[in-house]
Design a protein around this motif. Structure first.
Motif, PDB file in Angstrom:
ATOM      1  N   PHE A 161      -3.593 -28.097 -29.016  1.00  0.00           N
ATOM      2  CA  PHE A 161      -4.325 -27.437 -27.931  1.00  0.00           C
ATOM      3  C   PHE A 161      -4.788 -26.015 -28.280  1.00  0.00           C
ATOM      4  CE2 PHE A 161      -1.692 -30.446 -25.289  1.00  0.00           C
ATOM      5  CZ  PHE A 161      -2.765 -31.263 -24.945  1.00  0.00           C
ATOM      6  N   LEU A 162      -4.661 -25.623 -29.532  1.00  0.00           N
ATOM      7  CA  LEU A 162      -4.979 -24.223 -29.846  1.00  0.00           C
ATOM      8  C   LEU A 162      -6.344 -24.014 -30.514  1.00  0.00           C
ATOM      9  CD1 LEU A 162      -1.531 -22.641 -30.699  1.00  0.00           C
ATOM     10  CD2 LEU A 162      -2.873 -22.533 -28.605  1.00  0.00           C
ATOM     11  N   LEU A 163      -7.232 -24.984 -30.334  1.00  0.00           N
ATOM     12  CA  LEU A 163      -8.552 -24.845 -30.945  1.00  0.00           C
ATOM     13  C   LEU A 163      -9.245 -23.534 -30.564  1.00  0.00           C
ATOM     14  CD1 LEU A 163     -10.904 -25.984 -32.596  1.00  0.00           C
ATOM     15  CD2 LEU A 163     -11.707 -27.133 -30.534  1.00  0.00           C
ATOM     16  N   GLU A 164      -9.103 -23.126 -29.296  1.00  0.00           N
ATOM     17  CA  GLU A 164      -9.818 -21.914 -28.851  1.00  0.00           C
ATOM     18  C   GLU A 164      -9.319 -20.668 -29.577  1.00  0.00           C
ATOM     19  OE1 GLU A 164      -8.949 -23.131 -24.972  1.00  0.00           O
ATOM     20  OE2 GLU A 164      -7.208 -21.861 -24.680  1.00  0.00           O
ATOM     21  N   VAL A 165      -8.042 -20.630 -29.890  1.00  0.00           N
ATOM     22  CA  VAL A 165      -7.490 -19.481 -30.610  1.00  0.00           C
ATOM     23  C   VAL A 165      -7.923 -19.539 -32.077  1.00  0.00           C
ATOM     24  CG1 VAL A 165      -5.357 -18.304 -31.282  1.00  0.00           C
ATOM     25  CG2 VAL A 165      -5.525 -19.395 -29.029  1.00  0.00           C
ATOM     26  N   ILE A 166      -7.832 -20.725 -32.661  1.00  0.00           N
ATOM     27  CA  ILE A 166      -8.232 -20.904 -34.057  1.00  0.00           C
ATOM     28  C   ILE A 166      -9.714 -20.561 -34.225  1.00  0.00           C
ATOM     29  CG2 ILE A 166      -8.623 -22.674 -35.835  1.00  0.00           C
ATOM     30  CD1 ILE A 166      -6.058 -24.076 -34.760  1.00  0.00           C
ATOM     31  N   GLU A 225     -26.712  -9.034 -21.850  1.00  0.00           N
ATOM     32  CA  GLU A 225     -26.970 -10.228 -22.672  1.00  0.00           C
ATOM     33  C   GLU A 225     -27.315 -11.440 -21.807  1.00  0.00           C
ATOM     34  OE1 GLU A 225     -24.291  -8.239 -23.228  1.00  0.00           O
ATOM     35  OE2 GLU A 225     -25.152  -7.297 -25.021  1.00  0.00           O
ATOM     36  N   TRP A 226     -26.827 -11.438 -20.596  1.00  0.00           N
ATOM     37  CA  TRP A 226     -27.032 -12.614 -19.745  1.00  0.00           C
ATOM     38  C   TRP A 226     -28.510 -12.838 -19.446  1.00  0.00           C
ATOM     39  CZ3 TRP A 226     -23.925 -16.510 -18.602  1.00  0.00           C
ATOM     40  CH2 TRP A 226     -24.350 -17.418 -17.643  1.00  0.00           C
ATOM     41  N   LYS A 227     -29.192 -11.754 -19.111  1.00  0.00           N
ATOM     42  CA  LYS A 227     -30.558 -11.863 -18.574  1.00  0.00           C
ATOM     43  C   LYS A 227     -31.543 -12.436 -19.589  1.00  0.00           C
ATOM     44  CE  LYS A 227     -29.636  -7.779 -15.824  1.00  0.00           C
ATOM     45  NZ  LYS A 227     -28.825  -6.968 -16.753  1.00  0.00           N
ATOM     46  N   ARG A 228     -31.244 -12.233 -20.852  1.00  0.00           N
ATOM     47  CA  ARG A 228     -32.161 -12.667 -21.897  1.00  0.00           C
ATOM     48  C   ARG A 228     -32.521 -14.142 -21.778  1.00  0.00           C
ATOM     49  NH1 ARG A 228     -31.020 -11.710 -28.015  1.00  0.00           N
ATOM     50  NH2 ARG A 228     -29.216 -12.973 -27.450  1.00  0.00           N
ATOM     51  N   MET A 229     -31.500 -14.978 -21.614  1.00  0.00           N
ATOM     52  CA  MET A 229     -31.762 -16.423 -21.526  1.00  0.00           C
ATOM     53  C   MET A 229     -30.940 -17.042 -20.398  1.00  0.00           C
ATOM     54  SD  MET A 229     -32.074 -17.720 -25.495  1.00  0.00           S
ATOM     55  CE  MET A 229     -32.122 -19.476 -25.174  1.00  0.00           C
ATOM     56  N   TRP A 230     -30.548 -16.247 -19.409  1.00  0.00           N
ATOM     57  CA  TRP A 230     -29.729 -16.690 -18.281  1.00  0.00           C
ATOM     58  C   TRP A 230     -28.483 -17.436 -18.759  1.00  0.00           C
ATOM     59  CZ3 TRP A 230     -34.819 -18.523 -18.818  1.00  0.00           C
ATOM     60  CH2 TRP A 230     -35.779 -17.729 -18.187  1.00  0.00           C
ATOM     61  N   GLY A 231     -27.953 -16.995 -19.869  1.00  0.00           N
ATOM     62  CA  GLY A 231     -26.716 -17.596 -20.365  1.00  0.00           C
ATOM     63  C   GLY A 231     -26.918 -18.804 -21.251  1.00  0.00           C
ATOM     64  N   ARG A 232     -28.159 -19.224 -21.439  1.00  0.00           N
ATOM     65  CA  ARG A 232     -28.365 -20.459 -22.211  1.00  0.00           C
ATOM     66  C   ARG A 232     -28.124 -20.282 -23.706  1.00  0.00           C
ATOM     67  NH1 ARG A 232     -29.859 -24.336 -18.717  1.00  0.00           N
ATOM     68  NH2 ARG A 232     -30.825 -23.579 -16.820  1.00  0.00           N
ATOM     69  N   ASP A 233     -27.954 -19.027 -24.132  1.00  0.00           N
ATOM     70  CA  ASP A 233     -27.575 -18.779 -25.530  1.00  0.00           C
ATOM     71  C   ASP A 233     -26.076 -18.471 -25.642  1.00  0.00           C
ATOM     72  OD1 ASP A 233     -27.760 -16.390 -24.199  1.00  0.00           O
ATOM     73  OD2 ASP A 233     -28.924 -15.350 -25.736  1.00  0.00           O
ATOM     74  N   HIS A 234     -25.348 -18.630 -24.545  1.00  0.00           N
ATOM     75  CA  HIS A 234     -23.902 -18.363 -24.554  1.00  0.00           C
ATOM     76  C   HIS A 234     -23.125 -19.654 -24.846  1.00  0.00           C
ATOM     77  CE1 HIS A 234     -25.157 -14.672 -22.758  1.00  0.00           C
ATOM     78  NE2 HIS A 234     -23.998 -14.324 -22.241  1.00  0.00           N
ATOM     79  N   PHE A 235     -22.032 -19.531 -25.561  1.00  0.00           N
ATOM     80  CA  PHE A 235     -21.154 -20.692 -25.709  1.00  0.00           C
ATOM     81  C   PHE A 235     -19.696 -20.250 -25.778  1.00  0.00           C
ATOM     82  CE2 PHE A 235     -19.691 -20.876 -30.207  1.00  0.00           C
ATOM     83  CZ  PHE A 235     -20.466 -19.856 -30.753  1.00  0.00           C
ATOM     84  N   SER A 236     -18.815 -21.177 -25.398  1.00  0.00           N
ATOM     85  CA  SER A 236     -17.376 -20.913 -25.493  1.00  0.00           C
ATOM     86  C   SER A 236     -16.718 -22.131 -26.134  1.00  0.00           C
ATOM     87  CB  SER A 236     -16.784 -20.644 -24.108  1.00  0.00           C
ATOM     88  OG  SER A 236     -16.912 -21.790 -23.304  1.00  0.00           O
ATOM     89  N   VAL A 237     -15.448 -21.993 -26.454  1.00  0.00           N
ATOM     90  CA  VAL A 237     -14.721 -23.085 -27.094  1.00  0.00           C
ATOM     91  C   VAL A 237     -13.405 -23.275 -26.340  1.00  0.00           C
ATOM     92  CG1 VAL A 237     -13.528 -23.806 -29.205  1.00  0.00           C
ATOM     93  CG2 VAL A 237     -15.734 -22.664 -29.358  1.00  0.00           C
ATOM     94  N   ALA A 238     -13.093 -24.513 -25.994  1.00  0.00           N
ATOM     95  CA  ALA A 238     -11.859 -24.770 -25.265  1.00  0.00           C
ATOM     96  C   ALA A 238     -10.972 -25.746 -26.018  1.00  0.00           C
ATOM     97  CB  ALA A 238     -12.163 -25.317 -23.870  1.00  0.00           C
TER      98      ALA A 238
END
Ligand SMILES: *[C@@H]1O[C@H](CO)[C@@H](O)[C@H](O)[C@H]1NC(C)=O
Ligand SMILES: *[C@@H]1O[C@H](CO)[C@@H](O)[C@H](O)[C@H]1NC(C)=O
Ligand SMILES: *[C@@H]1O[C@H](CO)[C@@H](O)[C@H](O)[C@H]1NC(C)=O
Ligand SMILES: *[C@@H]1O[C@H](CO)[C@@H](O)[C@H](O)[C@H]1NC(C)=O
Ligand SMILES: *[C@@H]1O[C@H](CO)[C@@H](O)[C@H](O)[C@H]1NC(C)=O
Ligand SMILES: *[C@@H]1O[C@H](CO)[C@@H](O)[C@H](O)[C@H]1NC(C)=O
Ligand SMILES: *[C@@H]1O[C@H](CO)[C@@H](O)[C@H](O)[C@H]1NC(C)=O
Ligand SMILES: *[C@@H]1O[C@H](CO)[C@@H](O)[C@H](O)[C@H]1NC(C)=O
Length: 519
Positions: A161-166, A225-238
């Motif tokens: 379960f530690l993919l996000e930390v790795i 950074e949000w306004k540039r692409m309304w978050g569509r260039d943002h990503f996270s890892v879980a």
């Protein structure tokens, strides 16, 4: 000049004239830099000050020009730009990071660091002390190598379960990081959503479960950074399955948080060990325990797996439990036991500790086929253990791998796996031993070679800079997300609605299309 501030006041003040002159100069520099894309900005990063000055400027050039939505790596336009730059800077090389720059948000510590520092609280649901697993950048403690089952210096007791930390720790060492978000192609949001969720999945009301998610999207959407692409260039890892963040109602008895249904979050992409049926959730491999540092470690391991003697036709590592009696797992365990020495059952709830890769690898590398039925969810880390061992995976459901790891595993699944679709257990007519024993030797050899070739793609390499020439799971994931974001950027540039196809539901992923006869 048409500067409105000038018109209103101050024009007679000498300090103001100086200020205007100063801003004018900076703007000139900025114009120059934005025009010729990323190369110069790297130099800026190395020289510190200039980047800071740019960031503090009140007027953001990047938001008023279409060109500047970001560097565009594979378009004619950016090729031309790069070319032009080359002509202008004879002797300098083209920036190899062009189109690959990633900006990492410096989130408040409650979203990541605090969770790691309070690791003692993370035992809930796993019944394990998670603290040791956070050592070595999230790889966990290095493990001994009794009887040379594994390889020296490459295996760790990694928690699944530690993919996000790795991933976050690997991202800190990514070669194309930038602090200048205006040149970044993607924005990484290092929120440890899985660790946060694991604190509250059991016995907490939805207000508590959603608290960090709501705070996170509020924080993000207030950033420039949000306004540039309304978050569509943002990503996270879980590091947990996407379903844990896909609670569909506010009924207290529903599972998980509604992180991925929040409007801001819908505009973002999330990579995790198992995706949902929405296509802004993308699956990437579970972290296994093998974290080689060099190409040669991989080549050596691959060679060993090619030469390995395999005394079992098939094997299964899992927990035989009474509640599985009527599940496909129950059938598989029954048939494995009935097949005597053709099948090896690794009882993970019994004497064997399946968290220790010594036990799992010892069996998998002695097996031709490794059975991978769905468990509590569609996917299992065992898929990747079996690939590491050169053991051909046998799948029973399309959601276990084919619909998941689209960036990492071959599209043509008959190349690397055996598929025995089981739509309905009542229709189960298969004798696993007879089915598998009929597969010809040359087909087995071809399948195994394909599986062994996948090994580098599914490991999270251990060294600071990644492997020398091979691409690991992290490299492939980064490439995948950059391409995805780039295609959204192209849509925006062409004046199309970027929400089209961005977060579509696709239940087809988990149905049984006619995948051929599987054998
Ligand atoms: C691995 O390390 C152990 C103990 O240090 C040693 O005995 C063994 O020979 C090493 N194996 C290899 C393949 O280098
Ligand atoms: C970004 O800024 C931080 C803090 O000022 C610094 O430690 C880091 O090295 C910078 N990263 C890059 C890629 O310039
Ligand atoms: C949810 O739980 C928290 C603490 O566990 C409590 O303070 C809060 O009042 C609860 N909210 C609701 C709506 O029940
Ligand atoms: C909440 O879910 C439970 C269990 O599924 C169900 O019995 C109950 O009627 C639901 N409540 C509401 C308000 O939908
Ligand atoms: C999501 O993106 C769309 C543009 O595609 C934008 O109109 C909308 O405001 C964004 N949502 C949020 C919450 O930023
Ligand atoms: C194959 O499996 C069946 C049960 O599924 C068992 O009855 C049979 O003896 C097995 N055959 C061999 C050769 O192990
Ligand atoms: C998929 O792979 C199999 C085995 O390598 C091959 O026979 C088949 O032609 C491939 N199918 C497609 C559509 O490429
Ligand atoms: C910017 O993009 C929008 C929509 O794609 C387009 O309508 C507009 O003409 C563009 N402006 C410039 C200056 O290219």
């Amino acid at each position: 000049m048409e500067n409105p501030i000038t018109a209103k006041c101050c024009i007679n003040q000498p300090w103001f004239v100086l200020l205007v002159f100063f801003v004018f100069c900076i703007e000139l520099l900025r114009f120059d830099y934005s025009g010729f894309t990323a190369k110069k900005s790297v130099l800026d990063d190395n020289h510190g000050n200039l980047v800071d000055t740019q960031v503090s400027l009140p007027h953001d050039f990047t938001q008023t020009s279409n060109d500047s939505i970001s560097p565009l790596p594979k378009t004619d336009e950016s090729m031309k730009m790069a070319h032009r730059e080359e002509e202008l800077n004879v002797g300098t090389e083209v920036d190899s990071c062009l189109g690959r720059y990633i900006f990492v948000h410096d989130l408040p510590s409650r979203f990541n660091k605090d969770l790691v520092n309070n690791c003692r609280l993370l035992t809930r649901g796993t019944n394990k002390n998670m603290c040791p697993y956070l050592d070595n950048f999230g790889f966990g403690p290095e493990i001994d190598n009794p009887e040379d089952v594994l390889m020296n210096n490459s295996w760790f007791l990694t928690n699944q379960f530690l993919l996000e930390v790795i991933f976050h720790n690997k991202m800190k060492r990514y070669e194309c990081l930038t602090n200048d978000s205006s040149i970044a192609s993607a924005v990484f949001v290092p929120f440890y959503a899985g660790l946060d969720m694991s604190l509250y999945l059991w016995g907490f009301n939805i207000t508590v479960r959603d608290s960090a998610s709501l705070a996170l999207v509020k924080w993000l959407s207030e950033k420039p950074e949000w306004k540039r692409m309304w978050g569509r260039d943002h990503f996270s890892v879980a590091g947990r399955i996407a379903w844990d963040f896909r609670r569909q109602s506010d009924n207290e008895s529903d599972w998980g948080s509604k992180l991925r249904f929040l409007p801001e979050s819908k505009n973002m992409s999330m990579l995790s060990i198992e995706s949902s049926s929405w296509n802004n959730d993308i699956a990437i491999p579970y972290p296994t325990c093998f974290h080689p540092s060099k190409d040669s470690d991989i080549f050596q391991w691959q060679d060993r797996m090619r030469r390995q003697k395999r005394r079992y036709l098939f094997s299964f590592a899992g927990a035989p439990r009474t509640e599985y009696q009527n599940s496909i797992r129950g059938k598989i365990i029954d048939q494995c036991l009935a097949s005597k020495n053709q099948c090896k059952l690794l009882d993970c709830k019994g004497a064997t500790n399946c968290d220790n890769p010594v036990n799992v690898m010892r069996v998998f590398k002695s097996s031709v086929f490794c059975l991978q039925p769905p468990g509590d969810s569609y996917t299992r880390r065992s898929i990747f253990d079996s690939i590491l061992a050169g053991c051909i995976p046998v799948f029973f459901h399309p959601g276990t791998a084919y619909a998941q790891y689209i960036w990492h595993l071959p599209k043509n699944h008959t190349q690397y796996s055996v598929y025995i679709p089981v739509k309905d257990l009542r229709e189960w007519k298969i004798n696993l031993n007879e089915t598998l024993v009929r597969i010809p030797e040359d087909r087995i050899l071809a399948l195994r070679e394909e599986v062994i070739k996948l090994i580098p793609k599914v490991v999270y390499a251990g060294s600071r800079s990644g492997l020398e020439t091979l691409e690991d799971s992290f490299d492939i994931a980064v490439k995948g997300i950059l391409e995805r974001i780039e295609s959204v950027r192209i849509m925006i540039r062409e004046g199309k609605d970027p929400s089209i196809g961005f977060a579509d539901g696709d239940d087809y992923k988990y149905t049984f299309p006619p995948y051929g006869d599987g054998i």
